[in-house]
Design a protein around this motif. Structure first.
Motif, PDB file in Angstrom:
ATOM      1  N   GLY A  55       0.633  -1.190   0.004  1.00  0.00           N
ATOM      2  CA  GLY A  55       0.014  -0.033  -0.051  1.00  0.00           C
ATOM      3  C   GLY A  55       0.841   1.237   0.033  1.00  0.00           C
ATOM      4  N   THR A  56       2.037   1.121   0.743  1.00  0.00           N
ATOM      5  CA  THR A  56       2.752   2.427   0.795  1.00  0.00           C
ATOM      6  C   THR A  56       3.548   2.560  -0.522  1.00  0.00           C
ATOM      7  N   TYR A  57       3.935   1.734  -1.145  1.00  0.00           N
ATOM      8  CA  TYR A  57       4.715   1.443  -2.607  1.00  0.00           C
ATOM      9  C   TYR A  57       3.898   2.312  -3.336  1.00  0.00           C
ATOM     10  N   THR A  58       2.504   1.949  -3.506  1.00  0.00           N
ATOM     11  CA  THR A  58       1.795   2.825  -4.186  1.00  0.00           C
ATOM     12  C   THR A  58       1.681   4.050  -4.282  1.00  0.00           C
ATOM     13  N   ASN A  59       1.709   4.577  -2.956  1.00  0.00           N
ATOM     14  CA  ASN A  59       1.872   6.028  -2.855  1.00  0.00           C
ATOM     15  C   ASN A  59       3.314   6.715  -3.148  1.00  0.00           C
ATOM     16  N   GLY A 115      -5.260   6.265  -6.862  1.00  0.00           N
ATOM     17  CA  GLY A 115      -4.387   7.549  -6.630  1.00  0.00           C
ATOM     18  C   GLY A 115      -4.505   8.613  -7.758  1.00  0.00           C
ATOM     19  N   GLU A 116      -4.979   8.465  -8.832  1.00  0.00           N
ATOM     20  CA  GLU A 116      -4.899   9.426  -9.720  1.00  0.00           C
ATOM     21  C   GLU A 116      -6.244  10.386  -9.809  1.00  0.00           C
ATOM     22  N   MET A 117      -7.032   9.759  -8.850  1.00  0.00           N
ATOM     23  CA  MET A 117      -8.377  10.456  -8.787  1.00  0.00           C
ATOM     24  C   MET A 117      -8.488  10.910  -7.238  1.00  0.00           C
ATOM     25  N   VAL A 120      -6.435   3.467  -0.076  1.00  0.00           N
ATOM     26  CA  VAL A 120      -5.295   2.377  -0.404  1.00  0.00           C
ATOM     27  C   VAL A 120      -5.578   1.317   0.936  1.00  0.00           C
ATOM     28  N   ALA A 121      -5.617   1.739   2.102  1.00  0.00           N
ATOM     29  CA  ALA A 121      -5.889   0.865   3.060  1.00  0.00           C
ATOM     30  C   ALA A 121      -7.113  -0.003   3.011  1.00  0.00           C
TER      31      ALA A 121
END
Length: 489
Positions: free
Chosen positions: A137-141, A398-400, A410-411
C-alpha cells in the motif's frame, strides 16, 4: 537552458528509487507463490517418512484444510498490514514505512526457517503478510508521488512486474529446494530479499509531496531536484505546493479509514472508494488466486493425472507451474510498455474481458478433455490478468483521490483485496474437488460482471491532472458514460 521537469520521462534516479521500493512487491510475489510446489512435501511427507534433523522436522503431516490456513495466513496478515500502516505512512513518511516493514519481514523469515510445527508456520506467514501488506500500500503512494506524469504510467506498472518476478523466482527456485530440509531455506529467502531492500531504500529520497504536507518544503524541493536530474523544477514544485495545500486544506487534514467509510471527508469520495474496492475485489475474485496458489493441482486436474509423488526430477505439472510464472513475468514487461500507450480504462476492460473468455475456455477444455486448450488458456488467462487487472487497481485510485485520503483509500481497497485472496486460497481447492472443470465458469461470470461495471463506472485517469479528476468525479457514485462526465481527448 534546462527543460521543465514536468515534461520529463523516466530519469535514472527516479527509476532507481522505484526499483528499490519494488523489492517489497517482489517479496510479496515470493511469499505468494513459494507455498505452491512444496505443499505436498511438507504436509504429506511425499519425500519420505518424517525425520528430525537438529530437532527440526523434515515434514509436518496435516490436512489440506489446515494447509489452506497456512496459505491463507499470508493474505490475512496483509489485510492487517494494509489497514494498520495508514497512520504510520502519513505520520512518518513513505520511505520509512517501506524500510521498517522489511524489518518485520526479516523476523518472519527467521520463524519460517526454524518452524517446528504448523502453528509456527501460520504465525510466520501471518507476520510476513503484515509486512508485505503494509509495504504494498505504501509503495503505491510512494511511486505516484515521486514520478513525473509521463513516467507514472510505465513505472506504476512495476508493482505487478515485481510481484510476477517474485512469484516466478519462487517457482523456479522451488524446483531445486523442495526436498527436506531445503524447503526451510526456500521459505527463509524472504529475509534476504528484505535485507537487500533496506540497503537500497536507505539510498532513496522521501516523497517530496509528503514532505510538503509536513511543511518541510526545503527538503522537498531538494528531493524533487534529485529525482528530476538537471531539469528546471520551479514550475513543478510550485504546482506541487499549491496542489498539496489545496488537497490538505487549511488545517492539514488527513482522512482516517473511518472518515472515508462514513463519508466525512471534505470531498465526496464515494465514487473513488467504490472504484478502488471494485478494482481490488475483482482483481482477486477473477480466479488468479487459484492459478497462483494451486497451479500444480490445477494442471494435474486438467491433464487428468493423479497427484505426482515426490521424485528428484520435477513432474510435468510442476514444470508448467514454473513456466506459467516465467511467461507471466514477460507479460508484465509487455504490460509496463502498454501502460505508456493505452489508457487505464481500455486496458482494464480488455483484461477482464479476455479473462472472462479464457475462463470459459478453460472450463470447456477441462470438461471435454481438451487438455491442450485448457492449459493454453491458463497461460493466456495469467498473461491478460497481469497486463491490466493485476496492476491497474493499485494505480488509478491515486490518480483521482486527494492526498489527504490516498492512504485511507489504499488501506480499505488493499484490505478488501487481501480478504479476497484469503477466501480464494481457502475455497478454491474445495471448488475444484466439488465442481472439477466447471469451477472456471464461476470466474468467467465474475470477470464478465467486472467488465460491465468498469465500462460504466471507470473514467480514464491516464495523463490527467489529479486536481481535475477530483473536481469532476467527487460528486458521488455516477455513470461516467453520461455526456457531462466524458473526458475530452
Amino acid at each position: 537552458m534546462s527543460v521543465p521537469s514536468h515534461s520529463l520521462g523516466i530519469t535514472r534516479y527516479q527509476l532507481f528509487c522505484v526499483l528499490a521500493a519494488s523489492l517489497s512487491s517482489l517479496n510479496y510475489g515470493w511469499n505468494y507463490g513459494v507455498v505452491n510446489l512444496p505443499g505436498d512435501i511438507i504436509t504429506k511427507c511425499d519425500a519420505g517418512p518424517q525425520y528430525f534433523s537438529n530437532k527440526f522436522p523434515s515434514c509436518m503431516p496435516t490436512s489440506d484444510t489446515i494447509w489452506g490456513l497456512v496459505i491463507g495466513a499470508f493474505p490475512l496478515g496483509a489485510l492487517i498490514g494494509a489497514i494498520s500502516c495508514t497512520h504510520f505512512a502519513n505520520a512518518y513518511g513513505r520511505r520509512a514505512v517501506l524500510i521498517y516493514s522489511n524489518v518485520i519481514s526479516i523476523i518472519a523469515a527467521a520463524l519460517l526457517g526454524t518452524a517446528l510445527n504448523i502453528p509456527m508456520l501460520v504465525t510466520a506467514r501471518f507476520l510476513v503478510g503484515v509486512a508485505q501488506g503494509c509495504a504494498n500500500g505504501t509503495y503505491t503512494n510512494y511511486v505516484t508521488e515521486i514520478t513525473t506524469p509521463r513516467a507514472r504510467s510505465t513505472l506504476g506498472s512495476v508493482i505487478q512486474l515485481s510481484i510476477c518476478m517474485g512469484t516466478m523466482l519462487s517457482q523456479l527456485v522451488s524446483l531445486g529446494l523442495v526436498k527436506p530440509p531445503l524447503w526451510r531455506v526456500l521459505f527463509a529467502i524472504t529475509g534476504a530479499i528484505s535485507i537487500l531492500s533496506i540497503w537500497l531504500l536507505t539510498k532513496c529520497v522521501e516523497s517530496p509531496k509528503w514532505l510538503i504536507s509536513k511543511q518541510r518544503t526545503f527538503e522537498a524541493q531538494s528531493n524533487l531536484q534529485r529525482l528530476r536530474k538537471s531539469a528546471d523544477c520551479t514550475e513543478e514544485f510550485a504546482a506541487l505546493v499549491e496542489t498539496v495545500h489545496a488537497e490538505m486544506g487549511p488545517h492539514s487534514y488527513t482522512a482516517t479509514v473511518s472518515d472515508l467509510l462514513r463519508g466525512k471527508t471534505p470531498n465526496n469520495l464515494r465514487h473513488q472508494l467504490l472504484l478502488a474496492v471494485l478494482g481490488m475485489s475483482f482483481q482477486q475474485l477473477s480466479g488468479i488466486g487459484g492459478v497462483s496458489f494451486y497451479s500444480t493441482k490445477l494442471f494435474s486436474s486438467i491433464a487428468s493425472a493423479p497427484p505426482a509423488e515426490y521424485t528428484p526430477k520435477p513432474q510435468l505439472a510442476q514444470i508448467l507451474t514454473a513456466v506459467v510464472s516465467t511467461v507471466g513475468t514477460v507479460a508484465a514487461l509487455v504490460g509496463a510498455i502498454m501502460a505508456g500507450y493505452f489508457g487505464r480504462r481500455s486496458l482494464l476492460l480488455f483484461s477482464h474481458g479476455a479473462m472472462a473468455v479464457s475462463s470459459l475456455l478453460i472450463a470447456v477444455g477441462s470438461v471435454k478433455g481438451y487438455s491442450l486448450l485448457a492449459i493454453s488458456m491458463v497461460f493466456i488467462f495469467y498473461c491478460v490478468y497481469i497486463v491490466g487487472a493485476g496492476s491497474l487497481p493499485w494505480i488509478f485510485p491515486g490518480e483521482m483521490t486527494p492526498i489527504y485520503a490516498v492512504s485511507a483509500i489504499v488501506a480499505v481497497s488493499g484490505s478488501i483485496a487481501y480478504t479476497c485472496v484469503f477466501v480464494v486460497g481457502m475455497v478454491f481447492p474445495l471448488l475444484m474437488d466439488a465442481w472439477n472443470g466447471y469451477t472456471f465458469l464461476l470466474f468467467a461470470a465474475i470477470n464478465f460482471i467486472a467488465t460491465v461495471l468498469f465500462f460504466f463506472l471507470l473514467p480514464e485517469t491516464k495523463d490527467k491532472q489529479v486536481s481535475e479528476m477530483i473536481r469532476i468525479h467527487s460528486v458521488g457514485i455516477h455513470n461516467v458514460m453520461k455526456r457531462k462526465f466524458r473526458q475530452q481527448k
